[in-house]
Design an enzyme around this catalytic site. Structure first.
Site, short mmCIF file in Angstrom:
data_model
loop_
_atom_site.label_atom_id
_atom_site.label_comp_id
_atom_site.label_asym_id
_atom_site.label_seq_id
_atom_site.Cartn_x
_atom_site.Cartn_y
_atom_site.Cartn_z
N ASP A 387 0.83 -1.19 0.00
CA ASP A 387 0.00 0.00 0.00
C ASP A 387 0.88 1.25 0.00
O ASP A 387 1.84 1.35 0.76
CB ASP A 387 -0.89 -0.03 1.25
CG ASP A 387 -1.79 1.18 1.37
OD1 ASP A 387 -2.67 1.34 0.50
OD2 ASP A 387 -1.61 1.95 2.33
N GLU A 423 1.73 -0.42 -5.04
CA GLU A 423 0.79 0.66 -5.36
C GLU A 423 1.70 1.87 -5.54
O GLU A 423 2.17 2.45 -4.56
CB GLU A 423 -0.20 0.87 -4.23
CG GLU A 423 -1.22 1.94 -4.57
CD GLU A 423 -2.19 2.23 -3.43
OE1 GLU A 423 -3.36 2.50 -3.73
OE2 GLU A 423 -1.78 2.17 -2.26
#
Length: 747
Positions: A387, A423
């Site tokens: 993330d 990401e």
């Protein structure tokens, strides 16, 4: 007059450092005798059960706390009574000791003493019980009463509240770590080891995937055991996916602003324990059983040929900013674990969550890599999706692809062999890094998402962007030895509209989140097909289902690694909520009753068929980029693009407005060899994508491209015919219905 930093909250309980435990109601309890503590060892970090000197069983405790003045390990019995044991050994900033007789199942935490000087970033407070960053299991719920804050949360002058130390004991209100005995060698496990090019990823939430599944026993729904149940795995196998990407399963906490609204953090992007499986997802209890249950889930998925990828959140923690709670790292060594601003009271926030881990600091880097290796070697997982990975790649300030984090991953003998997905952005300056991560990494490709959404709502000014995205995004990834599978292609993810909502809503409808519909993106690139939300208009409903077929077909025919979101193949809806991070209810859970409806069942069957087609045909999952050049004298190329006239596209065609695109994939010119060294040869295909609102004619290319074409997929049809389909001769003009994908095989 005293300064704010010298002021203390009044307390009716003794200071935590006094060694006098107190009950939550303030009454004193008898102090249990303090057990013996031996020197122990500074490694490994955490609480590790083992045999000590003379074979005596016990637990070694080791905690990195640079700058601390004292550390106590605190043991809790079944009645919550606390025993505090000083750790007096200090080796390279690691406090350690071996406590004989401490067995698996023992609940524990730490109290760390030191200076309280928030202006320099020092926030030690021994009144606060701290979770071990290396705890393998966590018992208890995170609540956020004032006692769990290191500062006086309700201080009258809020501008300096974070500088006033709170003396109240937090132990009754915070979870504890659990000593776990881990002797599993995974000798009976068989990892699928699916090559990247052959992968199809399925993003799911452990709880949401099984909570309503009728085939999963009620007591197992929402748990690791529920995901391991044959009924849950059956769907994954039938669908044909090769990996599940689990939304965060590290132990996480709920934010105060959600709890005050009666909501919770459902997605879990608020980690507080990087080694512990989230206890609320366990059917086997929270005193260590969650570890074995997670492992059994991984084994069951591996046995079905499915890899396990974890969505991990190492960019920030649940302790938020200076006004956040003191749960773990903030009280162990705030300046060592977190990036601070020039004003050290404040946190550098590249995540939008209040803090950012200081990954340049060696001990923080060690925490992250130790955690990653643990999940691979001891928990059996096959990869990670990071993330806001750009936050991890920052050096002192800017994103740096030579950063310590990326360098350590690249040389680590365990981590460089697993699947690594970035990401590739954060919210800081220069944080958007799509296409910039080094080899070994794949990336979520949001440019693919945007292009496909815009094409099918007929909003692209031309088809240049679509051409790049369909063929593997060579403009982003054809450098440094990267391959087409560096692009993780997706149309939807957990964050945003579901696929069904993408064709049912023009705008977000997040009122249930309690933030006056201000949360969530406004850049949805959606089209409601003529009506906002659910409708009884059968024409609109049919058009929406066709658009879903178009989007799924496009995704699964594109070069790169496709990622589906759980429930999209069933037509799952979140009722227009594009930010359901706090909705632990039917808004977020997969609705399995949709399979009882013929239209949604047909969509699921089409998805399964498309994945099977992808698995059968290597031309759809290439390991190298297309060259676009003729390899033989007949002029046939590995990739060619055609207009509706049946002519190869010119440069002018790429820049002209268009709703139709023809893509020819040659199975004759696939680079590479199979496992036995033989050339890889496959069928050739022509994909026709037409996003216009009316039918169009398309002239099928003649020799050398083909003599005949056989229809394999036609998204204009609700029910798909099994091959062989209609055969057309090359050079014929066929009619492509409005908003349709036709996939034709060269016969």
């Amino acid at each position: 007059m005293t300064s704010a930093a010298e002021q203390r909250a009044p307390a009716g309980e003794p200071a935590a450092g006094s060694g006098q435990p107190a009950a939550a109601n303030g009454t004193r309890r008898a102090v249990p005798p303090v057990p013996a503590v031996w020197p122990g060892a500074p490694t490994p970090l955490g609480a590790r059960f083992r045999a000590g000197p003379d074979g005596v069983a016990g637990t070694n405790f080791a905690l990195w706390a640079a700058g601390a003045e004292a550390v106590r390990v605190c043991l809790f019995d079944e009645h919550g009574r606390e025993t505090r044991i000083p750790l007096t050994e200090l080796t390279h900033e690691i406090w350690h000791g071996f406590v004989p007789g401490v067995m698996p199942g023992q609940r524990y935490g730490y109290r760390v003493d030191g200076r309280w000087d928030p202006w320099t970033g020092a926030r030690w407070n021994p009144a606060k019980l701290l979770l071990d960053p290396y705890a393998r299991a966590v018992d208890g719920e995170f609540r956020l009463p004032p006692e769990v804050y290191g500062h006086v949360r309700d201080w009258p002058d809020q501008s300096v509240a974070d500088t006033v130390r709170d003396e109240r004991d937090s132990a009754p209100y915070v979870p504890k770590g659990v000593v776990v005995h881990d002797d599993d060698d995974w000798s009976d496990d068989r990892r699928p080891k699916t090559p990247w090019a052959d992968s199809v990823i399925y993003e799911l939430h452990v709880r949401g995937f099984t909570q309503l599944h009728p085939g999963v026993p009620e007591e197992l729904r929402g748990t690791y055991a529920g995901l391991a149940h044959p009924a849950a795995i059956e769907h994954l196998v039938k669908l044909g996916v090769t990996a599940v990407e689990l939304l965060p399963v590290h132990q996480f906490a709920h934010e105060d602003h959600l709890l005050r609204r009666g909501l919770v953090n459902y997605w879990g992007y608020n980690s507080i324990g990087y080694f512990a499986p989230h206890a609320a997802y366990a059917a086997s209890g929270t005193t260590g059983g969650q570890v074995g249950e997670f492992k059994r889930m991984v084994r069951a998925l591996h046995a079905a040929g499915i890899e396990v990828i974890l969505d991990v959140v190492y960019n920030h923690t649940a302790e938020a900013g200076e006004l956040g709670p003191t749960l773990s790292l903030k009280g162990i060594d705030n300046r060592g674990y977190y990036r601070l601003q020039g004003d050290a009271r404040r946190y550098a926030d590249y995540t939008g969550c209040g803090n950012t881990l200081h990954v340049v600091q060696p001990q923080v880097l060690r925490l992250i890599t130790d955690s990653l290796r643990y999940w691979v070697t001891e928990m059996g997982v096959d990869g990670f999706r990071f993330d806001l990975a750009a936050a991890l790649a920052r050096s002192m300030h800017d994103v740096d692809m030579l950063s310590p984090f990326l360098a350590v991953i690249a040389q680590d003998p365990v981590l460089r062999r697993v699947k690594l997905i970035a990401e590739p952005w954060d919210i800081g300056s220069g944080g958007y890094q799509v296409g910039a991560f080094p080899p070994l990494w794949t990336e979520w490709n949001d440019r693919y998402r945007n292009a496909v959404r815009d094409f099918w709502r007929h909003a692209l000014p031309d088809v240049r962007e679509m051409g790049y995205r369909l063929s593997g995004s060579s403009d982003l990834y054809a450098w440094g030895g990267r391959r087409p599978y560096a692009s993780v292609n997706f149309v939807t993810a957990h964050d945003g509209f579901t696929l069904r909502d993408l064709v049912s809503y023009e705008t977000k409808h997040n009122e249930a989140n309690g933030e006056n519909n201000r949360d969530g993106t406004d850049d949805n690139r959606s089209w409601n097909c003529g009506a906002e939300g659910e409708t009884d208009d059968e024409d609109v409903r049919a058009l929406r289902r066709r658009q879903l077929r178009n989007l799924l077909t496009t995704l699964l025919l594109s070069t790169g690694v496709p990622m589906l979101v759980a429930g999209d193949e069933l037509g799952r809806t979140q009722r227009g909520n594009n930010n359901a991070y706090c909705q632990d209810n039917e808004i977020s859970w997969v609705d399995w009753s949709l399979l009882e409806e013929p239209g949604w069942r047909a969509l699921c069957e089409l998805t399964s068929r498309l994945i099977a087609l992808r698995h059968r045909h290597p031309v759809l999952r290439r390991r190298a980029f297309f060259s676009g050049r003729a390899q033989t004298a007949d002029g046939l190329r590995d990739l060619a693009w055609f207009t509706a006239r049946g002519a190869e596209m010119t440069e002018a065609d790429w820049y002209a407005p268009a709703a139709t695109l023809g893509m020819y994939l040659s199975g004759r010119d696939i680079p590479g060899r199979d496992e036995r060294g033989a050339p890889v040869v496959d069928d050739s295909f022509l994909a026709l994508l037409h996003a216009g609102d009316g039918p169009t004619g398309f002239v099928l290319p003649g020799p050398p491209w083909a003599e005949r074409y056989e229809v394999v997929v036609d998204t204009s049809a609700e029910e798909q015919d099994e091959p062989p389909g209609t055969v057309h001769r090359a050079g014929a003009e066929i009619t492509v219905p409005a908003r349709t994908v036709l996939l034709l095989r060269v016969a």
